[in-house]
Design an enzyme around this catalytic site. Structure first.
Site, mmCIF file in Angstrom:
data_model
loop_
_atom_site.group_PDB
_atom_site.id
_atom_site.type_symbol
_atom_site.label_atom_id
_atom_site.label_comp_id
_atom_site.label_asym_id
_atom_site.label_seq_id
_atom_site.Cartn_x
_atom_site.Cartn_y
_atom_site.Cartn_z
ATOM 1 N N ASP A 92 2.647 -9.247 9.302
ATOM 2 C CA ASP A 92 2.992 -7.849 9.045
ATOM 3 C C ASP A 92 4.416 -7.745 8.525
ATOM 4 O O ASP A 92 5.194 -8.706 8.574
ATOM 5 C CB ASP A 92 2.832 -7.022 10.325
ATOM 6 C CG ASP A 92 1.370 -6.703 10.619
ATOM 7 O OD1 ASP A 92 0.522 -6.955 9.737
ATOM 8 O OD2 ASP A 92 1.074 -6.223 11.730
ATOM 9 N N ASP B 202 -8.434 -6.324 13.177
ATOM 10 C CA ASP B 202 -8.148 -7.669 13.673
ATOM 11 C C ASP B 202 -9.086 -8.050 14.819
ATOM 12 O O ASP B 202 -9.618 -9.158 14.861
ATOM 13 C CB ASP B 202 -6.682 -7.771 14.118
ATOM 14 C CG ASP B 202 -6.244 -6.572 14.950
ATOM 15 O OD1 ASP B 202 -7.101 -5.739 15.314
ATOM 16 O OD2 ASP B 202 -5.042 -6.461 15.245
ATOM 17 N N ASP C 125 7.204 -6.559 9.476
ATOM 18 C CA ASP C 125 8.401 -6.792 10.293
ATOM 19 C C ASP C 125 8.417 -8.173 10.925
ATOM 20 O O ASP C 125 9.288 -8.454 11.760
ATOM 21 C CB ASP C 125 8.493 -5.733 11.391
ATOM 22 C CG ASP C 125 7.287 -5.746 12.316
ATOM 23 O OD1 ASP C 125 6.168 -5.811 11.784
ATOM 24 O OD2 ASP C 125 7.454 -5.667 13.544
ATOM 25 N N ASP D 73 0.818 -1.209 0.000
ATOM 26 C CA ASP D 73 0.000 0.000 0.000
ATOM 27 C C ASP D 73 0.857 1.266 0.000
ATOM 28 O O ASP D 73 0.363 2.346 0.322
ATOM 29 C CB ASP D 73 -0.905 0.021 1.241
ATOM 30 C CG ASP D 73 -2.374 -0.131 0.862
ATOM 31 O OD1 ASP D 73 -2.647 -0.421 -0.319
ATOM 32 O OD2 ASP D 73 -3.240 0.025 1.734
#
Length: 710
Positions: A349, A443, A351, A290
């Protein structure tokens, strides 16, 4: 034996030396023995061999004691020197912060990552209200401190006859100060103390309820450890290597990596996912970019192409219309036509670095368990020892995973999805309505809706996925704002759905009272109100009081329980307690924003990453032999090394700065003023708590915790 210090002095022989008896080779532990009459001679000496031996022993022991004292004096001087150096460094840092002149309010608009509409910009009038309230309390406390100091030197002490006489005396007293002070005391007793004491009692009750909840969770965790309870896949669910020819459970798995302008960490996450030990024919990886930065887009696209050449089944997706933040990104990816061929979706995600056996340890739990909708793994942190801020975060998150998630998963089969390092059954996602963009905690939203539809969750405490903690206070503050405003938005939206759902009454009670109200609303409310507002106010309105067990003993006990899952962090138990109270300002502000739908409730700022782990891994790869390594293809090692060196040089040229946080500084001065006031009434434990809590707010307000922000 304890040393005897009975000094004997025979008449006419004062100052006679003492026999030192050494029974311990440690110089710092000596035993002094009282001399007998035979040890004394006229003239203070002894010509016999035994006497000369005793003289030598005395001299030797005297020298040993001298060295011990010198060593201790040197150590003390070293401590004083280090304290002085630390004080000078702290003063220099404070001077730089103040000279920079940048506050959190000045740069919020410049550094926000929200290009998605005006509703993300908070109304300045609304944003300044909490500042105004704190400033009013601060100036009022300073004024009252002046009053109390003057009254103290006049001899008017609380409970003294002078004060009783003052309360009973008419208002027309001799001087102006006496008149003003007597009016203030009457107002305080009649109008301020009763409502303040009532509010304090309410917060104490909430505090006790939350403490009981925390204790029950800890007991549940202890029971799990004692009984060695853990989720186990059903027999025959363990996956095996398909190359061996044996049958195994290898369903079609879709892996998604959502990211947005995270060029510091994209390489490590893509490399880790591409190294997952799973049949390539049963695995598809989606990199959901994104990013609005063209350079970052190009770098990520090139990284995907490299892994495609290595044989990985990986795709790059970039949205043209970037609405809905992470939820919109995931929703767009799930609308692809090929998703219908897959049974499960794993989310990581940017990381996060799953181990190669991640899917082999999580996916088998779905076999022959059609009611299971989610398998969540716990997080571990590659930079938990980077600085004080990351150490304190590690304490908090270790308790969250080890206690909260594990206990809820074992006994209730429900917990909040952490947004990453988890695997969903795609059927459960679709049954719950898919990803929605209505809150900033997509979430938690999907987890609540799936639970209301009857799906069960499993938490695996022994399966870890490495990730990175925010290293700067600014990044951590933005993250906590989103994590505490989003649940209140969600609570407003789903309360009626919970009440109307077909789940049991106990599950409704758990979700409404425990999951939302107690842990998401009451906790930040009483933490901020009780320790940051009511406690300092009771110093100026002493007729309302907080018991010592509320100020010290129960918070210390709760901090002790919180730190149990991270036993190596025990030296940081006091900083943890103070820092949690300091963060209550941000959490309370976020909770109010989400509950009343203020502008900042819709704020979404991507948590900034340092990329330390990815750079370290790549540098380690460069130094090793040129062979296939996890994370990077061989032909590009030198190119990546040069790229890393360029990034380091560019980062060193960037001017780093730290902000001044107005709310935290205002509360620091309020608490320090209240601590000075507590000295007048000799409230010991309250003084120490207010003093150290004020210092904690001061350090955070000057951004002296965590790394600097570029």
């Amino acid at each position: 034996m304890a040393p005897s210090f009975d000094w004997w002095a025979k008449e006419g022989h004062k100052g006679t030396p003492v026999v030192v008896k050494m029974e311990n080779p440690n110089w710092s532990m000596v035993e002094l023995e009282s001399p007998s009459e035979e040890d004394f001679l006229i003239g203070g000496g002894d010509s016999t061999p035994s006497g000369r031996t005793r003289d030598k022993g005395r001299n030797k022991n005297a020298k040993q004691l001298t060295w011990v004292l010198l060593l201790k004096a040197h150590k003390a001087a070293g401590c004083l020197t280090s304290i002085a150096a630390a004080t000078l460094a702290l003063a220099s840092a404070v001077r730089r912060r103040v000279a920079s002149g940048r506050t959190d309010a000045d740069a919020d608009d410049a550094e926000t990552d929200n290009p998605r509409g005006s509703r993300d910009k908070e109304n300045p009038t609304v944003k300044s209200r909490i500042y105004a309230c704190i400033k009013v309390f601060l100036w009022l406390s300073i004024l009252l401190l002046g009053f109390e100091v003057a009254a103290y030197f006049k001899g008017w002490h609380f409970g003294a006859p002078e004060l009783q006489y003052l309360l009973a005396a008419p208002l027309g007293v001799k001087d102006v100060f006496n008149s003003l002070y007597s009016r203030w005391v009457l107002i305080r007793v009649e109008y301020l103390a009763p409502p303040l004491q009532f509010l304090a009692n309410v917060c104490i009750v909430l505090f006790l309820i939350q403490s009981v909840d925390r204790l029950v969770l800890c007991l549940g965790c202890f029971w799990i450890k004692f009984k060695k309870i853990k989720p186990v896949p059903k027999e025959g669910g363990a996956a095996v290597d398909p190359e061996s020819g044996e049958n195994g459970f290898f369903p079609m798995v879709l892996v998604q990596i959502p990211m947005c302008n995270e060029k510091e960490v994209y390489q490590q996450s893509i490399a880790a996912v591409c190294n997952l030990d799973w049949p390539k024919s049963c695995l598809l990886i989606q990199v959901l970019d994104d990013s609005d930065d063209p350079t970052t887009q190009t770098l990520i696209k090139e990284e995907v192409q490299k892994w495609q050449q290595e044989g990985a089944n990986i795709l790059y997706r970039h949205r043209v219309i970037r609405d809905g933040y992470k939820a919109g990104n995931l929703k767009s990816a799930m609308n692809c036509s090929y998703v219908k061929d897959y049974e499960f979706v794993a989310i990581f995600d940017a990381d996060f670095q799953p181990t190669p056996d991640f899917l082999r340890r999580t996916v088998p739990h779905f076999k022959d368990n059609e009611e299971l909708g989610l398998v969540q793994a716990r997080w571990s942190f590659v930079n938990k020892d980077e600085n004080l801020l990351t150490r304190l975060q590690n304490i908090n998150l270790s308790f969250h995973f080890e206690v909260e998630q594990q206990v809820n998963g074992i006994f209730i089969n429900f917990f909040g999805f952490n947004g990453t390092a988890g695997i969903w059954r795609i059927k459960a996602l679709e049954d719950a309505g898919g990803w929605l963009e209505r809150t900033t905690v997509e979430d938690m939203d999907i987890a609540v809706r799936a639970h209301l539809r009857g799906w069960k969750f499993v938490f695996l405490n022994d399966v870890e996925c490495q990730c990175e903690l925010p290293e700067s206070y600014e990044a951590y503050r933005k993250q906590q704002h989103r994590w505490h405003s989003g649940p209140m938005q969600l609570f407003r939206l789903c309360l009626l759905d919970i009440i109307r759902s077909k789940i049991s009454v106990w599950k409704k009670f758990n979700m409404i009272f425990l999951f939302f109200l107690l842990r998401k609303l009451i906790l930040p409310f009483y933490s901020f109100t009780l320790f940051c507002i009511i406690l300092p106010m009771t110093m100026f309105v002493p007729e309302a009081e907080l018991p010592a067990w509320v100020v010290c003993y129960i918070p210390a006990t709760m901090s002790f329980l919180n730190i149990l899952p991270a036993p190596k962090s025990f030296p940081f138990i006091v900083p943890y307690l103070l820092f949690e109270n300091t963060m209550s300002v941000t959490k309370f502000n976020a909770m109010i924003s989400g509950l009343f739908q203020l502008g900042s409730a819709y704020e979404w700022v991507v948590t900034k990453k340092s990329g330390r782990s990815s750079e370290g891994d790549l540098m380690a790869l460069v130094d090793k032999e040129p062979k296939h390594q996890r994370g990077v293809s061989v032909p590009d090692l030198e190119e990546m090394k040069e790229e890393i060196q360029k990034q380091e040089k560019l980062a060193s040229r960037k001017k780093k700065h730290n902000r001044i946080y107005v709310k935290e500084l205002s509360l620091a001065f309020l608490l320090l003023t209240a601590s000075a006031r507590s000295l007048l009434s000799a409230q010991g434990i309250h003084f120490y708590f207010l003093l150290f809590q004020g210092i904690s707010f001061l350090l955070v307000g000057l951004d002296l915790i965590g790394e600097q922000v570029e």
